[in-house]
Design a protein around this motif. Sequence first.
Motif, PDB file in Angstrom:
ATOM      1  N   GLY A  25      -7.024  47.640  30.468  1.00  0.00           N
ATOM      2  CA  GLY A  25      -5.609  47.608  30.836  1.00  0.00           C
ATOM      3  C   GLY A  25      -4.936  46.326  30.387  1.00  0.00           C
ATOM      4  O   GLY A  25      -3.800  46.344  29.903  1.00  0.00           O
ATOM      5  N   LEU A  26      -5.625  45.212  30.549  1.00  0.00           N
ATOM      6  CA  LEU A  26      -5.069  43.938  30.087  1.00  0.00           C
ATOM      7  C   LEU A  26      -4.940  43.888  28.576  1.00  0.00           C
ATOM      8  O   LEU A  26      -3.995  43.305  28.053  1.00  0.00           O
ATOM      9  N   SER A  27      -5.873  44.497  27.869  1.00  0.00           N
ATOM     10  CA  SER A  27      -5.801  44.463  26.403  1.00  0.00           C
ATOM     11  C   SER A  27      -4.624  45.277  25.885  1.00  0.00           C
ATOM     12  O   SER A  27      -4.144  45.032  24.775  1.00  0.00           O
ATOM     13  N   MET A  37      -9.327  37.486  28.820  1.00  0.00           N
ATOM     14  CA  MET A  37      -9.094  38.797  29.432  1.00  0.00           C
ATOM     15  C   MET A  37     -10.286  39.217  30.280  1.00  0.00           C
ATOM     16  O   MET A  37     -10.118  39.774  31.362  1.00  0.00           O
ATOM     17  N   SER A  38     -11.488  38.937  29.805  1.00  0.00           N
ATOM     18  CA  SER A  38     -12.689  39.260  30.581  1.00  0.00           C
ATOM     19  C   SER A  38     -12.761  38.436  31.856  1.00  0.00           C
ATOM     20  O   SER A  38     -13.152  38.948  32.907  1.00  0.00           O
ATOM     21  N   LEU A  39     -12.376  37.188  31.786  1.00  0.00           N
ATOM     22  CA  LEU A  39     -12.388  36.320  32.958  1.00  0.00           C
ATOM     23  C   LEU A  39     -11.366  36.789  33.997  1.00  0.00           C
ATOM     24  O   LEU A  39     -11.678  36.876  35.187  1.00  0.00           O
ATOM     25  N   ILE A  40     -10.169  37.127  33.558  1.00  0.00           N
ATOM     26  CA  ILE A  40      -9.138  37.628  34.475  1.00  0.00           C
ATOM     27  C   ILE A  40      -9.579  38.951  35.092  1.00  0.00           C
ATOM     28  O   ILE A  40      -9.421  39.175  36.297  1.00  0.00           O
ATOM     29  N   ALA A  41     -10.152  39.833  34.282  1.00  0.00           N
ATOM     30  CA  ALA A  41     -10.621  41.131  34.788  1.00  0.00           C
ATOM     31  C   ALA A  41     -11.760  40.960  35.784  1.00  0.00           C
ATOM     32  O   ALA A  41     -11.822  41.672  36.793  1.00  0.00           O
ATOM     33  N   ALA A  42     -12.654  40.013  35.539  1.00  0.00           N
ATOM     34  CA  ALA A  42     -13.775  39.783  36.463  1.00  0.00           C
ATOM     35  C   ALA A  42     -13.283  39.243  37.799  1.00  0.00           C
ATOM     36  O   ALA A  42     -13.769  39.659  38.859  1.00  0.00           O
ATOM     37  N   ILE A  43     -12.334  38.340  37.778  1.00  0.00           N
ATOM     38  CA  ILE A  43     -11.798  37.789  39.027  1.00  0.00           C
ATOM     39  C   ILE A  43     -11.069  38.868  39.813  1.00  0.00           C
ATOM     40  O   ILE A  43     -11.254  39.005  41.023  1.00  0.00           O
ATOM     41  N   ALA A  44     -10.246  39.646  39.126  1.00  0.00           N
ATOM     42  CA  ALA A  44      -9.503  40.711  39.804  1.00  0.00           C
ATOM     43  C   ALA A  44     -10.449  41.778  40.355  1.00  0.00           C
ATOM     44  O   ALA A  44     -10.262  42.266  41.473  1.00  0.00           O
ATOM     45  N   ALA A  45     -11.458  42.146  39.586  1.00  0.00           N
ATOM     46  CA  ALA A  45     -12.401  43.174  40.036  1.00  0.00           C
ATOM     47  C   ALA A  45     -13.237  42.686  41.212  1.00  0.00           C
ATOM     48  O   ALA A  45     -13.502  43.449  42.146  1.00  0.00           O
TER      49      ALA A  45
END
Length: 76
Positions: A25-27, A37-45
């Motif tokens: 979704g971020l991409s 993007m992976s770091l933001i997705a990991a924190i949100a998840a």
Amino acid sequence: MKSQHKVFVFNFLGFATLFVVFRFGLSLFLQLDSIYMSLIAAIAASFLAPKFAVIKKEGIEKIVMKWIFLKGFKEL
């Protein structure tokens, strides 16, 4: 399968599905490096994923779930 193993699988599946959804979704919306993007997705998840645990109640192991969108604990 032992309750601890089920809890581990449930926690992993909850995190992994949200991570993949957020990552792709971020991409679609942002043009950042893939590591950010992976770091933001990991924190949100990790914040939004449900948390599962095993409790012993009256000598019986039960699996419970805690989620920020639900009040209290849910027994599975």
